[in-house]
Write a protein that holds these residues in place. Structure first.
Motif, short mmCIF file in Angstrom:
data_model
loop_
_atom_site.label_atom_id
_atom_site.label_comp_id
_atom_site.label_asym_id
_atom_site.label_seq_id
_atom_site.Cartn_x
_atom_site.Cartn_y
_atom_site.Cartn_z
N THR A 173 33.20 43.41 31.29
CA THR A 173 32.87 43.28 32.71
C THR A 173 33.32 44.50 33.51
N ASP A 174 34.47 45.08 33.14
CA ASP A 174 34.92 46.29 33.84
C ASP A 174 33.93 47.44 33.64
N SER A 175 33.48 47.61 32.41
CA SER A 175 32.50 48.67 32.13
C SER A 175 31.17 48.39 32.83
N LEU A 176 30.73 47.14 32.75
CA LEU A 176 29.45 46.77 33.38
C LEU A 176 29.49 47.01 34.88
N ARG A 177 30.62 46.69 35.51
CA ARG A 177 30.76 46.88 36.96
C ARG A 177 30.54 48.35 37.34
N THR A 188 31.72 40.21 38.83
CA THR A 188 32.97 39.52 39.17
C THR A 188 33.54 38.86 37.93
N SER A 189 34.85 39.00 37.75
CA SER A 189 35.55 38.35 36.65
C SER A 189 36.50 37.30 37.25
N ILE A 190 36.32 36.04 36.86
CA ILE A 190 37.14 34.93 37.35
C ILE A 190 38.13 34.55 36.25
N HIS A 191 39.41 34.46 36.61
CA HIS A 191 40.46 34.16 35.63
C HIS A 191 41.20 32.88 36.02
N PRO A 192 40.68 31.71 35.62
CA PRO A 192 41.38 30.47 35.94
C PRO A 192 42.58 30.24 35.02
N GLY A 193 43.55 29.47 35.54
CA GLY A 193 44.57 28.93 34.68
C GLY A 193 43.99 27.74 33.92
N ARG A 194 44.84 26.86 33.44
CA ARG A 194 44.35 25.72 32.69
C ARG A 194 43.56 24.77 33.59
N VAL A 195 42.41 24.32 33.08
CA VAL A 195 41.50 23.47 33.85
C VAL A 195 41.36 22.13 33.14
N VAL A 238 33.77 40.95 44.93
CA VAL A 238 35.00 40.51 44.29
C VAL A 238 35.00 41.07 42.88
N HIS A 239 35.94 41.95 42.57
CA HIS A 239 36.01 42.51 41.22
C HIS A 239 36.67 41.54 40.25
N SER A 240 37.83 41.02 40.62
CA SER A 240 38.57 40.12 39.76
C SER A 240 39.32 39.12 40.62
#
Length: 247
Positions: A173-177, A188-195, A238-240
């Motif tokens: 995703t960083d390269s694609l951006r 945008t990269s979304i980093h959730p905790g435990r769901v 939103v990047h991350s």
């Protein structure tokens, strides 16, 4: 979880932005699809045609994308059929929510076949599908959202396979951006905790622990973070974004 999304004939007749959501039939992906259906025509991605069809019916203004993302030929055929099947000549939002956890084991017990399977689904399939849909995303100056994980930043014990896939997904995703910014495509990269999902139950069982639902994020909370990225004006991105349970 929100109930059926009602779409009037008048609303359906108006052209709405198009969002393709993979892994849309359960957990986080389902919550995202239901939320986006308020404003978008959703293309429902999933492996099982029956469950995909059920959600398409529930959402109303939606279309199916029943495909095994690990099957390159199947993906190619499904993408080629999108214009006819979904009536879309462009895609405004692509959400990668499909993914698997893989084995919970130390590096010393690593299995080469399992490493390949997890990387294929969590990384290679994401890159492949995105590449195939880039012309449609560029046509609408669209948005790509990857549902990553806290494991995409930190790897704990016995998480090498899953974390490796999420670190790699962050690199993609960083390269694609950087590559697609000149074409107007945001990433945008979304980093959730435990769901609190079925996948979390499987993970806790593998870890030998209890499923403590009250300590996890709700899938709707992750969908809300996706909505933030989707609703930003084209001049912002939103990047991350990391989201964790509170309290």
């Amino acid at each position: 979880m929100p109930g059926r999304v009602e779409t009037s004939r008048a609303t359906a007749a108006v052209e709405r932005p198009v969002a393709l959501v993979t892994g849309a039939t359960r957990g986080i992906g389902r919550a995202i699809a239901i939320d986006l259906a308020r404003t978008h025509r959703v293309i429902v991605g999933g492996r099982d045609p029956e469950t995909v069809g059920a959600l398409v019916t529930e959402l109303g203004d939606a279309a199916p994308f029943a495909v095994d993302l690990a099957d390159e030929a199947h993906v190619a055929a499904a993408v080629a059929g999108l214009a006819d099947g979904a009536g879309a000549d462009g895609i405004d939002v692509l959400v990668h929510s499909a993914g698997v956890i893989g084995p919970i084991a130390p590096v010393a017990a690593s299995d080469r076949a399992e490493f390949r399977r997890i990387l294929e689904l969590n990384v290679v399939a994401v890159a492949d599908l995105t590449a195939r849909l880039l012309p449609a995303l560029r046509a609408r100056r669209g948005l790509v959202v990857a549902i990553n994980s806290g494991a995409g930043h930190n790897a704990g014990p016995r998480s090498s396979v899953y974390a490796a896939s999420k670190f790699a997904l962050r690199a993609v995703t960083d390269s694609l951006r950087a590559e697609e910014a000149p074409n107007g495509v945001r990433v945008t990269s979304i980093h959730p905790g435990r769901v609190g999902t079925d996948m979390q139950r499987e993970l806790r069982a593998a870890e030998g622990g209890e499923h403590e639902h009250e300590r996890y994020l709700e899938p709707d909370s992750v969908a809300a973070t996706v909505r933030v990225a989707v609703d930003l004006p084209p001049s912002a991105s939103v990047h991350s974004l990391s989201v964790r349970p509170f309290g």
